[in-house]
Scaffold this motif. Structure first.
Motif, mmCIF file in Angstrom:
data_model
loop_
_atom_site.group_PDB
_atom_site.id
_atom_site.type_symbol
_atom_site.label_atom_id
_atom_site.label_comp_id
_atom_site.label_asym_id
_atom_site.label_seq_id
_atom_site.Cartn_x
_atom_site.Cartn_y
_atom_site.Cartn_z
ATOM 1 N N LEU A 273 36.348 -2.629 -114.112
ATOM 2 C CA LEU A 273 35.429 -3.061 -113.047
ATOM 3 C C LEU A 273 35.815 -4.426 -112.484
ATOM 4 N N GLN B 44 29.977 1.288 -116.531
ATOM 5 C CA GLN B 44 30.692 2.469 -116.053
ATOM 6 C C GLN B 44 29.934 3.753 -116.378
ATOM 7 N N ALA C 44 31.346 1.536 -108.269
ATOM 8 C CA ALA C 44 31.228 0.191 -108.843
ATOM 9 C C ALA C 44 30.790 -0.797 -107.775
#
Length: 657
Positions: free
Chosen positions: A365, A302, A343
């Protein structure tokens, strides 16, 4: 017209006789269900007049009373001979249906838990279903089941609220919370009335999806199309049901099918693996057997290790991996997956770059990881989270509560008073276990110890509050790596504060992700990584015996306390010590364990209670800081009860027809 009706009865009779034989051979009741035999004893249910309803034909499953049920099959096909009085009445109704007038009188029936049972109009149902009618008008009386903790009953009462605004009977969920999820995914607010165009659009899309679902569904799978639709909508927008071809839709459902089964059968299908033991040949023999010359590995994060201690810990794991395997692997890292779009872009780039194994290192995620795993079934995807019911990806996390148990024992031995401070992070899976293990560890060395709980995800300054309140031994967040700077800095781990606010480190639980990454890659290279059976989700939840979790002890610890910590460490590693193998009482006085057996991994992971010597509580979702809510939505112990929020720009159904 009459001759045509007679021929239709003969056809329906043959179909009914065939269905009757097939149901008998399958060991099933060949006749319609009887509501009087289904209703619970005691007569505590109440009845509500619903009025005239366009009833989905497939939801008419039975009759109110036994009466003449032997005249029909379970699907209301006729069973009586052509010359019977019953057949004559059926033929007359059929002739009316084929004529100009049609069948106009509504049936009279009862609805119970979303299904309908006919009181008057059995033959009308038989004729109309024979001709494939999608809906049958009926005057309906709803019988309400007594409210209970049964998930199906809870879900039904949620349906009643859903029906008030949607007027839809097609969707009948079995789990509480699913109606709210559906509304969220299609862009409707709870309590918002549906227009007629919205109802038509949803019905068209849902039946289109259901057709694809039925083409894919295996006979043994206990899955409803509406349940499958919920997971499908995690990956695809609702509008796509208006543009996808039938082949494309079936393909997407087929690819997602193992995850659909795992999600619906979550309690039975989530496997929590607590050991790592890769087996297989190594070296050149292994490369020949697995067909791998070099394994291409990707990490998707991230944030960046320079700004995130969590990412730094995983990046240290990547370094460990490269040091262990050398040229057997190639590794590439992708940073900045800070939202869903980014993502998906980072994961897509990793696959395009040739990644055969992809680690995504944050629970938030998981959806993007699942979407890619369904799209690229030959790539192995792993997400750093726990208790995720997906079979296309594996998850991994650490039993940090084991190190917290040791930290609690240290705190109990060091504190000069009976009060110890504990700063928890988020109310997510595993966090109550850490709090409770720490509290039990403190009792081990101080039977009077009280652990006072604060949360970093709530407004306030927990450490300053503890200091002002006279609490001098505090447990804070866990160190993301074994680096000495995290231990000495005292914003991590367990530490002692003096009256001037100066802090002395006592020790800190630490994460060592490299050991898990080594295990995962070693098992792939050894050829022992096999896809789980259909519908099984595999979650790794690893502890001190794997090396993923450890505790770093301060040089300033008294020698006796240090030796105790080492003894506990050895016992946790070899299994001779289990923090939860003892009698345990919760705050409300209830006995959570009588001490006759250790708690199972599932019981520990899903703890939603606190030990009797913990002062404080688990915060409600609405009280948590907005920056922390995304994590709690993903892994929160009450995540299924959290009201859903609108995701992205809202699209009304009447604008996407």
């Amino acid at each position: 017209m009459l001759n045509d009706a007679v021929e239709e009865y003969a056809l329906a009779l043959r179909q009914g006789q065939k269905e009757y034989r097939e149901l008998l051979m399958a060991g099933k009741d060949p006749y319609p269900a009887v509501l009087d035999e289904i209703l619970p004893e005691g007569g505590t249910e109440s009845a509500v007049d619903v009025g005239l309803v366009e009833i989905p034909a497939e939801r008419i499953v039975g009759v109110k009373s036994a009466g003449r049920i032997t005249a029909f099959t379970a699907n209301f096909q006729p069973l009586l001979e052509v010359k019977s009085e019953f057949a004559a009445k059926w033929v007359a109704l059929c002739a009316a249906h084929l004529g100009d007038t049609g069948i106009t009188d509504p049936i009279v029936c009862f609805e119970y838990l979303g299904n309908f049972y006919v009181q008057e109009g059995n033959k009308r149902v038989s004729v109309l279903r024979h001709f494939g009618a999608a809906r049958i008008p009926g005057n309906v009386t709803r019988i309400l089941p007594p409210m209970s903790d049964d998930p199906r009953v809870k879900a039904y009462y949620e349906f009643i609220e859903f029906y008030k605004v949607s007027r839809l009977y097609e969707v009948q969920f079995r789990r509480p919370g699913d109606y709210a999820k559906l509304l969220n995914k299609i862009g409707k607010k709870s309590g918002e009335l549906w227009s007629e165009d919205e109802r038509r659009t949803f019905n068209a899309y849902f039946h289109y999806f259901r057709d694809a679902f039925c083409a894919v569904k295996t006979p043994e799978a206990d899955v409803l199309p509406e349940e499958a639709l919920l997971l499908w909508l995690e990956l695809y927008p609702f509008q796509d049901l208006g543009t996808l071809t039938g082949v494309g839709l079936r393909k997407s459902v087929t690819a997602l099918w193992p995850d659909i089964v795992a999600t619906v059968k979550k309690d039975a299908a989530v496997k929590v693996e607590t050991k790592t033991s890769a087996q297989g040949r190594g070296g050149i023999i292994n490369r020949i057997l697995t067909g791998l010359d070099q394994l291409h590995v990707a990490f998707v994060h991230q944030m960046d290790p320079s700004t995130s201690a969590w990412v730094l810990g995983h990046d240290n794991g990547r370094e460990h991996l490269e040091n262990v395997f050398g040229d057997q692997i190639s590794v590439k890292s992708y940073f900045g997956a800070s939202n869903t779009q980014k993502a998906e872009e980072r994961i897509e780039q990793a696959v395009a770059d040739g990644a055969q194994v992809v680690f995504t290192t944050a629970p938030t995620l998981s959806r993007a990881t699942l979407k890619a795993a369904v799209k690229y079934p030959k790539v192995r995807f792993l997400n750093c989270s726990v208790d995720q019911p997906y079979s296309s990806i594996r998850t991994y996390y650490g039993r940090i509560y084991e190190a917290k148990f040791i930290a609690g024992a240290i705190a109990g031995a060091i504190t000069g008073e009976d009060r110890i401070g504990y700063i928890a992070s988020y109310p997510i899976f595993g966090e109550p276990a850490s709090i409770n293990a720490f509290a039990l560890g403190a009792l081990l060395t101080n039977p009077r110890a009280q652990v006072e709980l604060r949360w970093s995800c709530l407004p306030g300054t927990p450490q300053a509050d503890f200091f002002a309140d006279g609490i001098r031994v505090i447990s804070n967040r866990d160190a993301p790596t074994g680096s000495k700077m995290y231990l000495d800095f005292c914003s991590y781990g367990t530490y002692l504060m003096n009256d001037r606010g100066e802090m002395v480190s006592l020790g800190s639980p630490i994460w060592s992700w490299g050991y898990f990454y080594e295990y995962a890659i070693r098992s792939i290279l050894a050829g022992s990584w096999k896809k789980e059976k259909d519908g099984l989700a595999l979650n790794y939840w690893l502890g001190m015996d794997s090396g993923v979790i450890d505790i770093s002890l301060s040089d300033k610890l008294p020698e006796g306390v240090r030796q105790l910590a080492k003894i506990l460490h050895r016992g946790l590693c070899d299994g001779s010590i289990n923090p939860f193998f003892r009698k345990i009482r919760a705050q409300d006085g209830s006995v959570k364990s009588d001490g006759s057996r250790p708690l199972t991994p599932e019981e520990i992971l899903h703890m939603d209670w606190l030990c009797s010597n913990v002062v404080g509580d688990i915060p409600a979702y609405e009280d948590i800081l907005p920056i922390s809510q995304k994590m709690v939505r993903e892994l929160g112990i009450y995540r299924d009860k959290i009201p859903l929020e609108q995701e992205g720009k809202r699209e009304d159904l009447d604008r996407i027809r």
